[in-house]
Design a protein around this motif. Structure first.
Motif, PDB file in Angstrom:
ATOM      1  N   UNK A 509      17.906  48.153  -0.867  1.00 48.31           N
ATOM      2  CA  UNK A 509      16.533  48.541  -0.526  1.00 48.31           C
ATOM      3  C   UNK A 509      15.548  47.435  -0.877  1.00 48.31           C
ATOM      4  N   UNK A 510      15.744  46.851  -2.039  1.00 50.89           N
ATOM      5  CA  UNK A 510      14.875  45.764  -2.471  1.00 50.89           C
ATOM      6  C   UNK A 510      14.910  44.631  -1.458  1.00 50.89           C
ATOM      7  N   UNK A 511      16.101  44.363  -0.989  1.00 47.94           N
ATOM      8  CA  UNK A 511      16.277  43.289  -0.006  1.00 47.94           C
ATOM      9  C   UNK A 511      15.528  43.602   1.290  1.00 47.94           C
ATOM     10  N   UNK A 512      15.723  44.833   1.786  1.00 50.02           N
ATOM     11  CA  UNK A 512      15.077  45.243   3.036  1.00 50.02           C
ATOM     12  C   UNK A 512      13.559  45.104   2.931  1.00 50.02           C
ATOM     13  N   UNK A 513      13.069  45.575   1.796  1.00 51.28           N
ATOM     14  CA  UNK A 513      11.644  45.557   1.528  1.00 51.28           C
ATOM     15  C   UNK A 513      11.100  44.124   1.533  1.00 51.28           C
ATOM     16  N   UNK A 514      11.789  43.272   0.814  1.00 54.01           N
ATOM     17  CA  UNK A 514      11.350  41.884   0.705  1.00 54.01           C
ATOM     18  C   UNK A 514      11.367  41.210   2.079  1.00 54.01           C
ATOM     19  N   UNK A 515      12.401  41.501   2.816  1.00 44.41           N
ATOM     20  CA  UNK A 515      12.586  40.845   4.098  1.00 44.41           C
ATOM     21  C   UNK A 515      11.517  41.284   5.097  1.00 44.41           C
ATOM     22  N   UNK A 516      11.243  42.583   5.117  1.00 43.42           N
ATOM     23  CA  UNK A 516      10.314  43.100   6.119  1.00 43.42           C
ATOM     24  C   UNK A 516       8.863  42.923   5.719  1.00 43.42           C
ATOM     25  N   UNK A 517       8.581  43.268   4.462  1.00 40.49           N
ATOM     26  CA  UNK A 517       7.171  43.341   4.087  1.00 40.49           C
ATOM     27  C   UNK A 517       6.662  42.066   3.436  1.00 40.49           C
ATOM     28  N   UNK A 518       7.488  41.482   2.551  1.00 36.43           N
ATOM     29  CA  UNK A 518       6.957  40.392   1.734  1.00 36.43           C
ATOM     30  C   UNK A 518       7.187  39.009   2.348  1.00 36.43           C
ATOM     31  N   UNK A 519       8.398  38.782   2.795  1.00 37.09           N
ATOM     32  CA  UNK A 519       8.700  37.450   3.328  1.00 37.09           C
ATOM     33  C   UNK A 519       9.225  37.507   4.764  1.00 37.09           C
ATOM     34  N   UNK A 520       8.480  38.129   5.690  1.00 40.39           N
ATOM     35  CA  UNK A 520       9.019  38.240   7.055  1.00 40.39           C
ATOM     36  C   UNK A 520       9.211  36.868   7.701  1.00 40.39           C
ATOM     37  N   UNK A 521       8.517  35.887   7.181  1.00 42.13           N
ATOM     38  CA  UNK A 521       8.557  34.553   7.785  1.00 42.13           C
ATOM     39  C   UNK A 521       9.628  33.648   7.186  1.00 42.13           C
ATOM     40  N   UNK A 522      10.303  34.114   6.126  1.00 40.69           N
ATOM     41  CA  UNK A 522      11.286  33.242   5.471  1.00 40.69           C
ATOM     42  C   UNK A 522      12.709  33.732   5.721  1.00 40.69           C
ATOM     43  N   UNK A 523      13.668  32.877   5.405  1.00 39.57           N
ATOM     44  CA  UNK A 523      15.068  33.265   5.594  1.00 39.57           C
ATOM     45  C   UNK A 523      15.639  33.864   4.323  1.00 39.57           C
ATOM     46  N   UNK A 524      15.962  35.133   4.384  1.00 41.61           N
ATOM     47  CA  UNK A 524      16.546  35.818   3.230  1.00 41.61           C
ATOM     48  C   UNK A 524      17.979  36.217   3.554  1.00 41.61           C
ATOM     49  N   UNK A 525      18.798  36.328   2.521  1.00 46.36           N
ATOM     50  CA  UNK A 525      20.134  36.867   2.731  1.00 46.36           C
ATOM     51  C   UNK A 525      20.506  37.726   1.538  1.00 46.36           C
ATOM     52  N   UNK A 547      20.209  26.826   4.637  1.00 47.59           N
ATOM     53  CA  UNK A 547      19.689  27.596   5.763  1.00 47.59           C
ATOM     54  C   UNK A 547      19.004  28.878   5.286  1.00 47.59           C
ATOM     55  N   UNK A 548      19.440  29.363   4.140  1.00 47.07           N
ATOM     56  CA  UNK A 548      18.831  30.549   3.551  1.00 47.07           C
ATOM     57  C   UNK A 548      17.972  30.109   2.374  1.00 47.07           C
ATOM     58  N   UNK A 549      16.709  30.551   2.373  1.00 40.95           N
ATOM     59  CA  UNK A 549      15.803  30.117   1.307  1.00 40.95           C
ATOM     60  C   UNK A 549      15.880  31.010   0.088  1.00 40.95           C
ATOM     61  N   UNK A 550      16.037  32.312   0.332  1.00 40.01           N
ATOM     62  CA  UNK A 550      16.022  33.268  -0.772  1.00 40.01           C
ATOM     63  C   UNK A 550      17.300  34.099  -0.743  1.00 40.01           C
ATOM     64  N   UNK A 551      18.046  34.050  -1.804  1.00 42.21           N
ATOM     65  CA  UNK A 551      19.270  34.833  -1.889  1.00 42.21           C
ATOM     66  C   UNK A 551      19.022  36.031  -2.790  1.00 42.21           C
ATOM     67  N   UNK A 552      19.071  37.221  -2.193  1.00 43.37           N
ATOM     68  CA  UNK A 552      18.924  38.445  -2.974  1.00 43.37           C
ATOM     69  C   UNK A 552      20.327  38.903  -3.320  1.00 43.37           C
TER      70      UNK A 552
END
Ligand code: ADP
Ligand code: MG
Length: 704
Positions: A509-525, A547-552
């Motif tokens: 859930x934390x990942x989904x949240x970060x990806x959608x709301x906080x860092x929609x412009x960055x590459x998360x995995x 290629x991935x900037x933030x690893x959750x």
């Protein structure tokens, strides 16, 4: 024990079945056996859990909210109260100074059965407030009225641990007191001393007969302390003796092979290393090589903080075995870590052309069959894997060295299964968990220990911050800037075994949240242990490639993972992690030339958790952190349940009695050096006692 026996003296054999004792029939015998009390000695070693005396009792009038108290008084009344919320049993007790209410929501019917108005009781608990001061579910003990009346003198009353089964046969705390009274009143009883007399005299320890009397019926505090000290020492001494025996036993196991020389590989690899070894690494390699040259099996623990460079040490030692035509196995606790080792070892081993193979769970069948064949043939020289290595179908041609990484995650059985695949191979266990000295003396007391106490020089520095939820926006802004500048970030969620499912959910859930709301412009995995190997490999690859900037991730990255471009680590719910764990996580960043920052997000703040996080904030010394962690959380939290069984001693406390551990160890090893098989007449009793009372602990020891 050297006293002349008078006619009345009656020497009791500690090994006599407990049912031979007056007052204990078959029924009580069965109940006692359920808690491991089978012999007379077992019974005598059923020590009080605490003591009651004038100085530890609080008069009711002095009871205040929040205090931990023991009150002693008479039961005045019992009443079942039907409350709208929950029915409960209310017991009113009174002493000379006042009255106090005690409340039971659970187990009320049992309390009601054994409590009678007029009984004298001792009650202990934390004082709460609900329409007046009260104790809820206090610890209780029924006293004889005679005991009660003598409490106001200097008398000390022992309170014994008991169980429902024991209580059923009358062996509650009071029952035990009565039973021990009978035993100690019986003639002049004598128990055979089990500590070597030289030791007892030198350390001025109370002799066993007196100590038993004093621990059950102390004449005063000082004698009680003397008795407790004696039994603490005795317990620690025997545990250390067991470790010493084990260690000497391993030392005498001959390996089935020997190394004529170091061979060429070592030099080839060493010369091409992209860095110079630290002095500590060189020293440790020598220590290990000395063990490898010896005729006896090596059983060595290599301790080194995260980043101290254990892998290259292991590889250089492995290269010696391989140059001599042998195989080496490296077992890691997770697939991610095994894969990482695999990649590193291929790279490092290249100059010598070492054939490295990976064996983990999720490999395609074809590939797997091929690797198994290579292991059997001996063409695979350095085999890295998870516990997949211990499966039955894995057969080595000539396994000479076993390296086990991150030791405490493997059970004893798994380890010995791997070891059994070789012909008494050398064993090197590596751990990044800095183990407090006291603990390692006990947990690993049977191993030789090498310590990498020097970190390779690093250009980057890591700072640590504690933040709360309100500061998260700023943290996210900071992360965005860093990622935009080309740095990479870990965001770690806790994954605690007991709540693994929910924790995993929270991480996702934390990942989904970060990806959608906080860092929609960055590459998360997202990375977690539940993912399939290829999927996980893909994520790691993408992250390592940048290629991935933030690893959750969940705590799977805790050990071993190495990406020098990561400069920021955010630890979510940091209060839920153990200090040692945070320390290890933090070691994952600032591994390159840039500075790193570790941000601990404290979501649920309590005084205790905050205090723990402050320790991490203040120091980066792994040993100090682990020592503090041990003191704050106790050994049970510190290690897995297996080791907990070993650390759960009868009377000694590994944390409180640290100094005693040290001296017990010294004496035990000295004794065994002088008499390796405990064959001297004065040691026969020691030997017998060791075998009959401590062998079960062998299950917990970290070896073969
Ligand atoms: P750990 O003890 O945590 O397993 P590693 O063996 O993974 O540490 O080493 C951490 C990093 O430090 C690796 O990238 C490794 O190549 C590097 N390293 C090891 N020894 C040295 C050294 N003496 N000087 C510089 N870097 C080193
Ligand atoms: Mg490592």
């Amino acid at each position: 024990m050297n006293q002349v026996s008078s006619a009345k003296t009656f020497q009791i054999d500690g090994n006599t079945a407990v049912t031979y004792i007056k007052g204990i029939g078959p029924k009580r015998g069965t109940a006692l056996a359920s808690v491991g009390i089978r012999t007379f000695r077992d019974l005598l070693y059923h020590f009080p859990r605490r003591y009651l005396d004038r100085s530890t009792i609080t008069p009711i009038i002095k009871v205040r909210l929040g205090m931990d108290v023991t009150v002693v008084g008479k039961i005045l009344s019992l009443a079942n109260v039907r409350s709208r919320r929950r029915p409960y049993l209310q017991v009113l007790i009174g002493d000379d100074s006042g009255q106090l209410r005690c409340v039971w929501f659970n187990g009320a019917s049992y309390v009601q059965k054994i409590f009678h108005p007029g009984n004298m009781v001792a009650l202990s608990g934390k004082v709460e407030f609900y329409k007046g001061l009260q104790l809820v579910h206090p610890d209780y003990d029924i006293l004889e009225s005679e005991e009660y009346s003598t409490l106001h003198t200097a008398r000390i009353i022992p309170l014994y641990p008991s169980t429902a089964e024991l209580k059923k046969v009358g062996l509650d705390s009071r029952g035990f007191r009565r039973q021990f009274h009978k035993i100690f009143e019986q003639l002049d009883f004598q128990v055979t001393e089990i500590l070597p007399s030289s030791l007892q005299e030198m350390l001025q320890l109370m002799d066993i007969t007196e100590a038993l009397q004093q621990i059950h019926f102390p004449a005063n505090q000082q004698l009680l302390e003397g008795a407790r000290l004696r039994f603490k020492f005795e317990e620690l001494f025997y545990l250390q003796l067991l470790l010493a025996v084990k260690r000497l036993g391993i030392k005498s196991v001959q390996k089935g092979f020997h190394y004529p020389g170091a061979g060429e590989h070592l030099k080839q690899i060493y010369e091409r290393l992209p860095f110079e070894l630290t002095a500590a690494q060189k020293r440790v390699i020598h220590e290990i090589w000395d063990d490898m040259k010896a005729d006896e099996m090596m059983n060595r623990l290599l301790q080194g903080d995260v980043g101290s460079g254990k892998t290259v040490v292991a590889l250089l030692c492995a290269s010696i075995a391989i140059a001599n035509g042998f195989q080496v196995a490296v077992m890691a606790p997770t697939e991610i870590l095994a894969e990482q080792h695999y990649r590193n070892l291929i790279k490092l081993g290249q100059p010598a052309g070492i054939k490295v193979r990976l064996l983990i769970g999720g490999q395609p069948k074809r590939e797997r069959t091929e690797i198994l064949e290579e292991i059997r043939q001996g063409t695979a020289e350095l085999i890295v894997g998870t516990h997949a290595l211990i499966q039955e179908e894995v057969e080595f041609r000539n396994l000479a060295l076993v390296v086990i990484d991150e030791q405490h995650r493997f059970g004893v059985v798994q380890r010995s299964q791997l070891i059994a695949k070789g012909l008494n191979p050398d064993v090197l266990v590596m751990t990044a968990t800095p183990i407090p000295r006291t603990l390692s003396m006990t947990l690993y007391g049977d191993m030789d220990v090498s310590v990498l106490d020097e970190l390779p020089a690093r250009k980057g520095k890591t700072v640590t911050r504690i933040v709360n939820v309100d500061q998260l926006d700023r943290v996210y802004e900071f992360i965005r800037k860093k990622v935009q500048a080309g740095d990479q970030v870990y965001i770690v969620y806790p994954l605690i075994e007991e709540s693994a499912k929910m924790d995993l959910q929270a991480a996702i859930q934390g990942y989904e949240q970060l990806k959608r709301r906080v860092f929609p412009d960055l590459h998360l995995a997202l990375l977690h242990g539940g993912m399939k190997t290829p999927e996980r490999e893909g994520v790691m690859q993408a992250f390592n490639d940048g290629a991935v900037g933030i690893l959750v991730s969940t705590t799977v990255i805790e050990v071993g993972v190495d990406n020098p471009n990561v400069t920021v680590m955010v630890i979510e719910n940091a209060e839920r992690f153990g200090l040692t764990q945070i320390h290890q996580l933090r070691g994952r960043i600032g591994r390159g030339t840039k500075n790193g920052i570790c941000i601990m997000v404290e979501r649920k703040r309590s005084e205790a958790s905050h205090k723990r996080l402050q320790i991490i904030n203040k120091t980066t010394d792994g040993f100090e952190i682990s020592e503090q962690d041990l003191i704050l959380r106790g050994p049970g939290e510190f290690y897995g349940t297996r080791q907990h069984g070993f650390l759960k001693m009868k009377i000694a406390d590994i944390v409180e009695d640290r100094d005693l551990v040290q001296s017990a160890r010294q004496e035990a090893f000295k004794l065994l050096k002088g008499d390796p098989h405990l064959r001297r007449p004065e040691h026969l009793l020691v030997r017998e006692h060791l075998i009959s009372n401590y062998s079960e602990y062998l299950n917990f020891i970290n070896v073969l």
